[in-house]
Design a protein around this motif. Structure first.
Motif, mmCIF file in Angstrom:
data_model
loop_
_atom_site.group_PDB
_atom_site.id
_atom_site.type_symbol
_atom_site.label_atom_id
_atom_site.label_comp_id
_atom_site.label_asym_id
_atom_site.label_seq_id
_atom_site.Cartn_x
_atom_site.Cartn_y
_atom_site.Cartn_z
ATOM 1 N N ASP A 677 189.966 24.103 88.543
ATOM 2 C CA ASP A 677 190.429 24.123 87.147
ATOM 3 C C ASP A 677 191.072 22.786 86.787
ATOM 4 O O ASP A 677 191.527 22.053 87.673
ATOM 5 C CB ASP A 677 191.466 25.269 87.018
ATOM 6 C CG ASP A 677 191.632 25.732 85.585
ATOM 7 O OD1 ASP A 677 190.977 25.159 84.703
ATOM 8 O OD2 ASP A 677 192.410 26.694 85.391
ATOM 9 N N ASP A 678 191.123 22.500 85.490
ATOM 10 C CA ASP A 678 191.822 21.296 84.976
ATOM 11 C C ASP A 678 191.379 20.033 85.699
ATOM 12 O O ASP A 678 192.198 19.156 86.004
ATOM 13 C CB ASP A 678 193.360 21.445 85.118
ATOM 14 C CG ASP A 678 193.889 22.666 84.383
ATOM 15 O OD1 ASP A 678 193.147 23.237 83.552
ATOM 16 O OD2 ASP A 678 195.038 23.070 84.669
ATOM 17 N N GLU A 734 186.323 22.637 79.280
ATOM 18 C CA GLU A 734 187.406 23.499 78.782
ATOM 19 C C GLU A 734 187.921 22.965 77.440
ATOM 20 O O GLU A 734 187.887 21.748 77.196
ATOM 21 C CB GLU A 734 188.595 23.455 79.745
ATOM 22 C CG GLU A 734 188.485 24.397 80.916
ATOM 23 C CD GLU A 734 189.810 24.487 81.665
ATOM 24 O OE1 GLU A 734 190.284 25.619 81.867
ATOM 25 O OE2 GLU A 734 190.375 23.429 82.035
HETATM 26 MG MG MG Z 1 192.189 24.771 82.591
#
Ligand code: MG
Ligand code: C2E
Ligand code: MG
Length: 764
Positions: A677-678, A734
């Motif tokens: 993620d990220d 995202e």
């Molecule tokens: Mg994220």
């Protein structure tokens, strides 16, 4: 003064005093025994006197008697011719020794040199010479029946014998007893000492007291029985006279009929010298004892005082006063011991107060000093402040240059700060990259200026072994309030420092009520989170993940929400971070996993290819229980985990990547899919992160928002896409908010998107 029996001083003093007293008592005893013999010696001396005086008197009487004898033997006397005898005797009277002479014939008719015929036939000498046929006779004193006079007389009589040794006459010498009195009067000793004479019957022969006549008896004078006295073997006797006790020595006078010379002395006077001697000896002994005791006290003091001082130094050290110095001035072993003690204490001080790694004062030394500082400032207008300095990102220096440079940096920093501190202020090492200072100032403004100056100095670059170091320093300051404690001030300064660290623009923060309220609020929040699990206030929303070419939703991301009216506006990421610090994250994570899995099961009943992303905290991954929990919840819903995707942030994945590899591999083997993620926020290389068993990369919103306007993020996303393709990884963008972003992403080959452009997270 309190006497401690267990004190060495008392013990030594007591022992010596007792020993000395015993010695002196023994000495006193021996001396008094010796002194007891002194009166006897004195009496012996008096007896000597008595003997010699009695001898003298005897000689005197003998001399007189010899004269009478010579007269009695003279031819004149033997011739018995009265006229010649009268002439002869009259010539003899001129010698003045005899008062008169008497010549008697056996019929008792006598002629006296005062030219008188007298009858002596009833006198004692007549009886002794003519009747008892003695050669001579010395009379006891008596008053002359023929001549009235004040003094008694004694007569010395000798027989006049013819050739056939028959007594044919008697010659008498008459002597006044005054010559004896004069001799007695010449015998004086002490003040009241006197001599007197008694005869064989105990009657006074002579006495210096004129009131005592020759009729007075021994018994009358002394109150003693003469018979007992005369039979006694004692050398002395005593009797009472007025208030005095008279002690008496005596000696018999030769050439008399058992006369005794008695010397009478007042006992007190007799022994006055003896008592002076014994008093002097006793006083000397006592004085010597007192002087010795004084010397002893002084000398024990000189020995014991340094010892007590040393003991006090030990006591001080025991109480933690390690800067105390024992007195080294004693010129003996105690002085040496004090020196050793001081050296030992300075080593202990070093070990106790100095941080061995940096050589700076340590926290303990700070804690030790600050009460003293506070105490000394109490009466002045100064306040004591606790300042905590924290170096931001100090780990970077340690990891870039090594711990030695790190330690030297801390040392150099403290040396830089030191000149800005006042004499009794202190800087010490606190924990890790933090230092703690005690400072004094009259106002908050003053301390603020000084601390800001210190921070400004700390931010200036400096050299540590050829390396130029740049530091950012955050400071928390708290005042040591009067009714507060040091620990409280340190806690407050720590809180202020935490706040300063979080604020990129403010380097110095003073502890205030607001910080306190923030903490309280945080505590309330923590409590509310704990209750939220129990009260089932948590729930999940789901954000769709969209495939642009296929024009359909291919998955969802489960996101946590908290239904609590008090904490509506708190970003869920803050709640999660707090839950991580408090350990609640495990319960929360379990809840999300179960709820998301249930939701996925329902979704897969419609579309079996839909997948569900679940965010997992790195703390959850470290927890052994996580796998069991994951499996249990999956089994419960009888679900195959292939559509469940575990999301882990890039920064969490990078942390201890080798350990993560094992954990993620295990999850992968269970059938889970794994996403980073990220991605892009942790600056890690995709090649590097691909060591992990991952399927998907979720590019962070930060890059997506600039994808159509900025070349750099666009180029970055292109390169991520290309590497991901080669590694067979799926890429999700995202935070896509606009159509432009979506089209821009599609144009560079990124088909899968998530964001408000498609849908906000929704309840399903
Ligand atoms: Mg994220
Ligand atoms: P994340 O995993 O990166 O989740 C995406 C976040 O971006 C979500 O915020 C989402 O609402 C937000 N978002 C999605 N599209 C857009 C957009 O177009 N524009 C903007 N501005 N934001 C968008 P949310 O729900 O507040 O979650 C924040 C973070 O909290 C998550 O970031 C995730 O790291 C964490 N989180 C959320 N739920 C959980 C959970 O159940 N467990 C764990 N461990 N972390 C969670
Ligand atoms: Mg996420």
């Amino acid at each position: 003064m309190k006497i401690k029996l267990r004190s060495i001083k008392t013990q030594i003093t007591l022992t010596l005093v007792i020993v000395m007293s015993v010695v002196f008592i023994l000495l006193g005893f021996v001396a008094s025994e010796r002194l007891k013999a002194l009166p006897l010696i004195v009496l012996d001396q008096y007896q000597e006197i008595a003997l010699s005086r009695a001898g003298e008197l005897g000689n005197e009487i003998q001399g007189l008697d010899n004269q009478i004898q010579m007269i009695s033997l003279s031819n004149v006397m033997v011739s018995m011719e009265l006229e010649e005898i009268q002439t002869y005797l009259l010539s003899m009277t001129r010698q003045q020794l005899f008062r008169n002479f008497t010549f008697s014939t056996p019929d008792g008719l006598a002629w006296a040199t005062y030219d008188q015929f007298i009858d002596i036939s009833n006198q004692r000498q007549f009886i002794e010479i003519f009747i008892n046929q003695k050669g001579s006779y010395l009379s006891r004193p008596f008053f002359s029946p023929f001549i009235p006079e004040p003094y008694p007389i004694i007569t010395m009589s000798h027989a006049i014998k013819n050739d056939s040794n028959q007594t044919i006459g008697l010659v008498n010498g008459v002597v006044s007893t005054r010559f004896i009195d004069n001799i007695l009067k010449s015998i004086t000793f002490q003040e009241d000492g006197f001599a007197w004479i008694i005869d064989d019957l105990g009657n006074v022969v002579a006495h210096p007291d004129d009131n005592i006549s020759i009729d007075t008896s021994f018994n009358q004078i002394t109150g003693l029985d003469f018979a007992l006295f005369s039979n006694s073997n004692e050398k002395t006797f005593s009797f009472k006279q007025d208030d005095k006790t008279m002690i008496n020595v005596y000696a018999s006078i030769p050439s008399t009929n058992g006369w005794t010379l008695i010397l009478s002395i007042d006992q007190q006077q007799a022994f006055s010298k003896v008592s002076v001697v014994s008093d002097t000896i006793n006083i000397s002994l006592i004085m010597a004892l007192i002087i010795l005791i004084i010397i002893l006290l002084i000398s024990t003091n000189t020995i014991i005082t340094p010892l007590l001082k040393l003991q006090n130094a030990f006591e001080q050290a025991k109480k933690g006063n390690l800067s105390y110095k024992a007195d080294e001035s004693a010129p003996n072993e105690i002085g040496e011991a004090s020196k050793s003690f001081n050296q030992m204490l300075s080593q202990i001080r070093e070990l106790t107060y100095i941080d061995p790694i940096t050589g700076l004062n340590n926290f303990f030394s700070f804690l030790n000093e600050i009460p003293r500082l506070n105490y000394s400032m109490m009466d002045e207008d100064y306040f004591v402040y606790v300042v905590i300095l924290s170096i931001d990102d100090f780990k970077r220096i340690n990891s870039l240059y090594g711990y030695d440079v790190g330690n030297s940096t801390l040392r150099s920093l403290s040396l830089m700060i030191q000149p800005y501190l006042k004499e009794n202020e202190m800087i010490a090492r606190y924990f890790g990259d933090e230092m703690i200072c005690s400072m004094i100032a009259r106002s908050e403004l003053e301390i603020r200026q000084r601390v800001e100056e210190i921070v400004a100095i700390s931010r200036q670059p400096f050299q540590v072994s050829t390396i130029e170091i740049h530091l950012d320093v955050s400071c928390g300051v708290a005042k040591l309030e009067k009714n507060s404690t040091i620990n409280m001030a340190i806690r407050q300064a720590t809180l202020a420092k935490h706040k300063a660290k979080l604020d990129p623009f403010t380097h110095v923060i003073f502890y205030s009520q607001t910080i306190y309220l923030d903490i309280l609020a945080k505590q309330d929040l923590e409590e509310a989170i704990a209750y939220a699990i129990e009260r089932e206030e948590f729930y999940c929303v789901y954000q769709p993940i969209y495939h642009m070419s296929q024009k359909k939703i291919i998955g969802y991301e489960a996101l946590l929400r908290w239904n609590n009216p008090d904490y509506q506006n708190i970003p869920i990421i803050n709640v999660i971070k707090l839950a991580e610090t408090k350990g609640y994250i495990h319960d929360i994570g379990r809840f999300v996993l179960r709820v998301a899995a249930k939701q996925l099961k329902r979704l897969n009943e419609v579309d079996p290819n839909l997948y569900m992303c679940v965010n997992v905290s790195p703390l959850q991954l470290q927890n052994q229980g996580f796998y069991e929990c994951a499996l249990t919840s999956l089994r419960e819903i009888r679900f195959n985990p292939k559509n469940l995707m575990i999301e882990m942030t890039e920064s969490a994945a990078m942390l201890d990547i080798d350990a993560k590899q094992d954990i993620l591999l295990k999850l992968k083997n269970f059938g889970f899919r794994i996403a980073i993620d990220d991605f892009g926020t942790g600056y890690s290389s995709l090649i590097y992160i691909a060591k992990l068993p991952i399927d998907t990369i979720k590019i962070d919103r930060e890059f997506i928002s600039k994808v159509e306007s900025d070349e750099y993020p666009r180029a970055l996303i292109i390169s991520i896409l290309s590497i991901a393709k080669s590694l067979n990884l799926t890429v999700i963008a995202e935070g896509v908010e606009t159509q432009e972003q979506a089209l821009a992403l599609q144009s560079i080959g990124c088909e899968i998107i998530q964001g408000y452009y498609i849908s906000k997270p929704i309840l399903l």
